[in-house]
Design a protein around this motif. Structure first.
Motif, mmCIF file in Angstrom:
data_model
loop_
_atom_site.group_PDB
_atom_site.id
_atom_site.type_symbol
_atom_site.label_atom_id
_atom_site.label_comp_id
_atom_site.label_asym_id
_atom_site.label_seq_id
_atom_site.Cartn_x
_atom_site.Cartn_y
_atom_site.Cartn_z
ATOM 1 N N THR A 91 9.778 125.388 -4.081
ATOM 2 C CA THR A 91 9.176 124.732 -2.923
ATOM 3 C C THR A 91 7.848 125.380 -2.561
ATOM 4 N N ALA A 92 6.798 124.570 -2.494
ATOM 5 C CA ALA A 92 5.453 125.074 -2.228
ATOM 6 C C ALA A 92 4.489 123.896 -2.166
ATOM 7 N N VAL A 93 3.281 124.195 -1.748
ATOM 8 C CA VAL A 93 2.178 123.257 -1.935
ATOM 9 C C VAL A 93 1.576 123.543 -3.312
ATOM 10 N N TYR A 94 1.454 122.508 -4.107
ATOM 11 C CA TYR A 94 0.928 122.649 -5.462
ATOM 12 C C TYR A 94 -0.510 122.146 -5.494
ATOM 13 N N TYR A 95 -1.368 122.977 -6.077
ATOM 14 C CA TYR A 95 -2.786 122.667 -6.163
ATOM 15 C C TYR A 95 -3.224 122.559 -7.616
ATOM 16 N N CYS A 96 -4.078 121.607 -7.864
ATOM 17 C CA CYS A 96 -4.719 121.456 -9.156
ATOM 18 C C CYS A 96 -6.083 122.133 -9.097
ATOM 19 N N ALA A 97 -6.480 122.776 -10.191
ATOM 20 C CA ALA A 97 -7.776 123.436 -10.241
ATOM 21 C C ALA A 97 -8.426 123.206 -11.599
ATOM 22 N N ALA A 98 -9.749 123.270 -11.601
ATOM 23 C CA ALA A 98 -10.501 123.086 -12.844
ATOM 24 C C ALA A 98 -11.599 124.128 -12.939
ATOM 25 N N GLY A 99 -11.898 124.529 -14.153
ATOM 26 C CA GLY A 99 -12.955 125.508 -14.334
ATOM 27 C C GLY A 99 -13.596 125.384 -15.704
ATOM 28 N N PRO A 100 -14.875 125.731 -15.797
ATOM 29 C CA PRO A 100 -15.594 125.633 -17.065
ATOM 30 C C PRO A 100 -15.225 126.732 -18.057
ATOM 31 N N ARG A 101 -14.626 127.807 -17.548
ATOM 32 C CA ARG A 101 -14.180 128.898 -18.403
ATOM 33 C C ARG A 101 -12.785 129.313 -17.965
ATOM 34 N N TRP A 102 -12.045 129.850 -18.906
ATOM 35 C CA TRP A 102 -10.652 130.223 -18.637
ATOM 36 C C TRP A 102 -10.572 131.191 -17.471
ATOM 37 N N ALA A 103 -9.721 130.834 -16.516
ATOM 38 C CA ALA A 103 -9.450 131.668 -15.337
ATOM 39 C C ALA A 103 -10.611 131.700 -14.355
ATOM 40 N N HIS A 104 -11.580 130.847 -14.517
ATOM 41 C CA HIS A 104 -12.650 130.686 -13.531
ATOM 42 C C HIS A 104 -12.473 129.322 -12.888
ATOM 43 N N TRP A 105 -11.724 129.307 -11.797
ATOM 44 C CA TRP A 105 -11.326 128.046 -11.184
ATOM 45 C C TRP A 105 -12.326 127.668 -10.098
ATOM 46 N N ASP A 106 -13.258 126.827 -10.437
ATOM 47 C CA ASP A 106 -14.357 126.478 -9.544
ATOM 48 C C ASP A 106 -14.044 125.306 -8.634
ATOM 49 N N TYR A 107 -13.126 124.462 -9.040
ATOM 50 C CA TYR A 107 -12.856 123.230 -8.292
ATOM 51 C C TYR A 107 -11.362 123.130 -7.981
ATOM 52 N N TRP A 108 -11.068 122.626 -6.773
ATOM 53 C CA TRP A 108 -9.690 122.569 -6.292
ATOM 54 C C TRP A 108 -9.394 121.210 -5.687
ATOM 55 N N GLY A 109 -8.138 120.784 -5.854
ATOM 56 C CA GLY A 109 -7.670 119.605 -5.159
ATOM 57 C C GLY A 109 -7.170 119.967 -3.775
ATOM 58 N N GLN A 110 -6.685 118.977 -3.052
ATOM 59 C CA GLN A 110 -6.271 119.189 -1.664
ATOM 60 C C GLN A 110 -4.833 119.658 -1.555
ATOM 61 N N GLY A 111 -4.087 119.567 -2.642
ATOM 62 C CA GLY A 111 -2.709 120.036 -2.651
ATOM 63 C C GLY A 111 -1.710 118.923 -2.405
ATOM 64 N N THR A 112 -0.512 119.109 -2.957
ATOM 65 C CA THR A 112 0.578 118.165 -2.736
ATOM 66 C C THR A 112 1.866 118.961 -2.518
ATOM 67 N N GLN A 113 2.640 118.561 -1.533
ATOM 68 C CA GLN A 113 3.840 119.313 -1.154
ATOM 69 C C GLN A 113 5.003 118.970 -2.074
ATOM 70 N N VAL A 114 5.656 120.002 -2.554
ATOM 71 C CA VAL A 114 6.903 119.853 -3.307
ATOM 72 C C VAL A 114 7.989 120.607 -2.549
ATOM 73 N N THR A 115 9.057 119.909 -2.208
ATOM 74 C CA THR A 115 10.171 120.512 -1.491
ATOM 75 C C THR A 115 11.443 120.276 -2.283
ATOM 76 N N VAL A 116 12.128 121.376 -2.604
ATOM 77 C CA VAL A 116 13.363 121.302 -3.365
ATOM 78 C C VAL A 116 14.511 121.726 -2.453
ATOM 79 N N SER A 117 15.437 120.837 -2.219
ATOM 80 C CA SER A 117 16.567 121.139 -1.333
ATOM 81 C C SER A 117 17.739 121.659 -2.150
ATOM 82 N N SER A 118 18.497 122.537 -1.517
ATOM 83 C CA SER A 118 19.645 123.137 -2.220
ATOM 84 C C SER A 118 20.902 122.321 -2.021
#
Length: 118
Positions: A91-118
């Motif tokens: 359970t968390a907010v999941y964000y997408c990111a993009a970058g021109p080089r590995w591990a250089h995340w220059d751009y981000w999305g707004q996030g989407t909530q994922v909730t896992v119930s037990s």
């Protein structure tokens, strides 16, 4: 510039599955590495999975190995995160990111909530 829009989050029971999508703008999408991050309340944002622009290399955090699969369709300018065997601790907010080089995340999305119930 790259703009990212996530979708596919929601509420699911433990053991269930969800597929997140990240739609990207920009004509050079295939040049960017893509990553999925997540942030739970009170915790730092952390990398869950990442994929090279060519799709030839992927990375997974230990906590999701064997359960999550990252992929991309460069023709559709879209990255995906298939999440199976979900656990409440996913359970968390999941964000997408993009970058021109590995591990250089220059751009981000707004996030989407994922909730896992037990």
């Amino acid at each position: 510039q790259v703009q990212l829009v996530e979708s596919g989050g929601g509420l699911v029971q433990a053991g269930g599955s969800l597929r997140l999508s990240c739609a990207a703008s920009g004509r050079t999408y295939g040049d960017y590495d893509m990553g999925w991050f997540r942030q739970a309340p009170g915790k730092e944002r952390g990398l869950v999975a990442a994929i090279r622009g060519s799709g030839g290399y992927t990375y997974y955090a230990d906590s999701v190995k064997g359960r999550f699969t990252i992929s991309r369709d460069n023709a559709k300018n879209t990255a995906y995160l298939q999440m199976n065997s979900l656990k409440p601790e996913d359970t968390a907010v999941y964000y997408c990111a993009a970058g021109p080089r590995w591990a250089h995340w220059d751009y981000w999305g707004q996030g989407t909530q994922v909730t896992v119930s037990s």
